[in-house]
Design a protein around this motif. Structure first.
Motif, PDB file in Angstrom:
ATOM      1  N   ALA A 276     -28.082  31.896  17.303  1.00 55.43           N
ATOM      2  CA  ALA A 276     -28.638  33.321  17.647  1.00 55.43           C
ATOM      3  C   ALA A 276     -29.506  33.240  17.328  1.00 55.43           C
ATOM      4  O   ALA A 276     -30.282  32.788  17.037  1.00 55.43           O
TER       5      ALA A 276
ATOM      6  N   LEU B 295     -26.666  39.577  16.299  1.00 55.07           N
ATOM      7  CA  LEU B 295     -26.603  38.451  16.827  1.00 55.07           C
ATOM      8  C   LEU B 295     -26.549  38.328  18.275  1.00 55.07           C
ATOM      9  O   LEU B 295     -25.137  39.188  18.380  1.00 55.07           O
ATOM     10  N   SER B 296     -26.896  37.837  19.068  1.00 53.57           N
ATOM     11  CA  SER B 296     -26.209  37.403  20.071  1.00 53.57           C
ATOM     12  C   SER B 296     -26.943  35.799  20.949  1.00 53.57           C
ATOM     13  O   SER B 296     -28.142  35.675  19.908  1.00 53.57           O
ATOM     14  N   VAL B 297     -26.637  35.540  21.385  1.00 53.49           N
ATOM     15  CA  VAL B 297     -26.946  34.198  21.949  1.00 53.49           C
ATOM     16  C   VAL B 297     -27.028  34.088  23.504  1.00 53.49           C
ATOM     17  O   VAL B 297     -26.482  34.355  24.368  1.00 53.49           O
TER      18      VAL B 297
ATOM     19  N   LYS C  14     -22.329  38.536  22.150  1.00 55.13           N
ATOM     20  CA  LYS C  14     -22.921  38.670  20.851  1.00 55.13           C
ATOM     21  C   LYS C  14     -21.970  38.307  20.165  1.00 55.13           C
ATOM     22  O   LYS C  14     -20.428  38.309  20.394  1.00 55.13           O
ATOM     23  N   LEU C  15     -22.241  38.233  19.019  1.00 58.45           N
ATOM     24  CA  LEU C  15     -21.872  37.438  18.146  1.00 58.45           C
ATOM     25  C   LEU C  15     -21.465  38.586  17.249  1.00 58.45           C
ATOM     26  O   LEU C  15     -22.392  38.849  16.166  1.00 58.45           O
TER      27      LEU C  15
ATOM     28  N   LEU D  22     -20.415  37.001  12.091  1.00 61.18           N
ATOM     29  CA  LEU D  22     -20.221  36.087  11.901  1.00 61.18           C
ATOM     30  C   LEU D  22     -19.790  35.189  11.074  1.00 61.18           C
ATOM     31  O   LEU D  22     -19.562  33.892  10.747  1.00 61.18           O
TER      32      LEU D  22
END
Length: 209
Positions: free
Chosen positions: A143, A153-155, A196-197, A200
């Protein structure tokens, strides 16, 4: 009296090429298989191929006795790992044979079948959860702050999904399925190269961290 010899039963002999599907989870059976020769892989299918292997059996052996005894659909999938020669005994003939057993022998067989079936269900359940847990853990580990959404947060998927799946020890089809399930549960969003997270805490709970 039931006989372990498949040729004492009515039915036909079939030859199956490697990759042929003998059993599918949740699909009603029409036959009980006795593998005369060859090797059969047991596990979980994904898009027609065995994504997770849980075991292997080699003939001569009965394949789906527990399901037939309990009158249930298979709990795991089975495919031919090599060329397989098998005897297909009609389910009705097998059930008729069960009725010839002494009551005590049938009771023992039912208990053994229940235990075996429950173990198979538990193994499949753990396998599915394990794939989700590994995927959630990987997402959290990779992330990064999202540039256009402060605080989120995103990946970024910088590798092909096939490479990511190999790192996780799962099939690419399994990775795609797990990501789809995470989207449906509103844990992540996005279907391109950026995920996109959204939750979490939910991902941490799934990953067990």
């Amino acid at each position: 009296m039931l006989s372990p010899n498949a040729f004492d039963w009515p039915g036909d002999t079939c030859s199956l090429a490697p990759g042929a599907i003998l059993l599918q989870r949740g699909h009603a059976m029409a036959h009980v298989y006795h593998v005369d020769h060859g090797r059969v892989a047991l596990g979980v299918l994904d898009n027609g191929s065995l994504a997770h292997q849980m075991g292997m059996v080699e003939g001569p052996c009965w394949l789906n006795i527990s399901c037939a005894v309990l009158g249930l659909a298979p709990a795991i999938d089975a495919t031919a790992d090599t060329e397989v020669r098998a005897r297909r005994v009609p389910l009705a003939a097998f059930e008729a044979g069960l009725k010839t057993l002494p009551e005590t022998a049938l009771s023992v067989m039912l208990d053994l079948a229940r235990a075996h079936y429950q173990q198979a269900e538990l193994a499949v359940s753990r396998l599915a959860k394990d794939a989700e847990a590994r995927c959630a853990e990987w997402l959290l580990r990779h992330a990064e702050p999202t540039q256009d959404a402060p605080g989120m947060l995103s990946v970024m998927l910088r590798q092909r999904k096939r490479m990511i799946a190999a790192q996780l020890g799962i099939a690419p089809e399994t990775l795609s399925r797990v990501l789809r399930q995470l989207r449906e549960r509103s844990l992540i969003s996005g279907s391109g190269r950026v995920l996109k997270l959204l939750d979490l805490n939910g991902l941490r709970a799934l990953a067990g961290v």
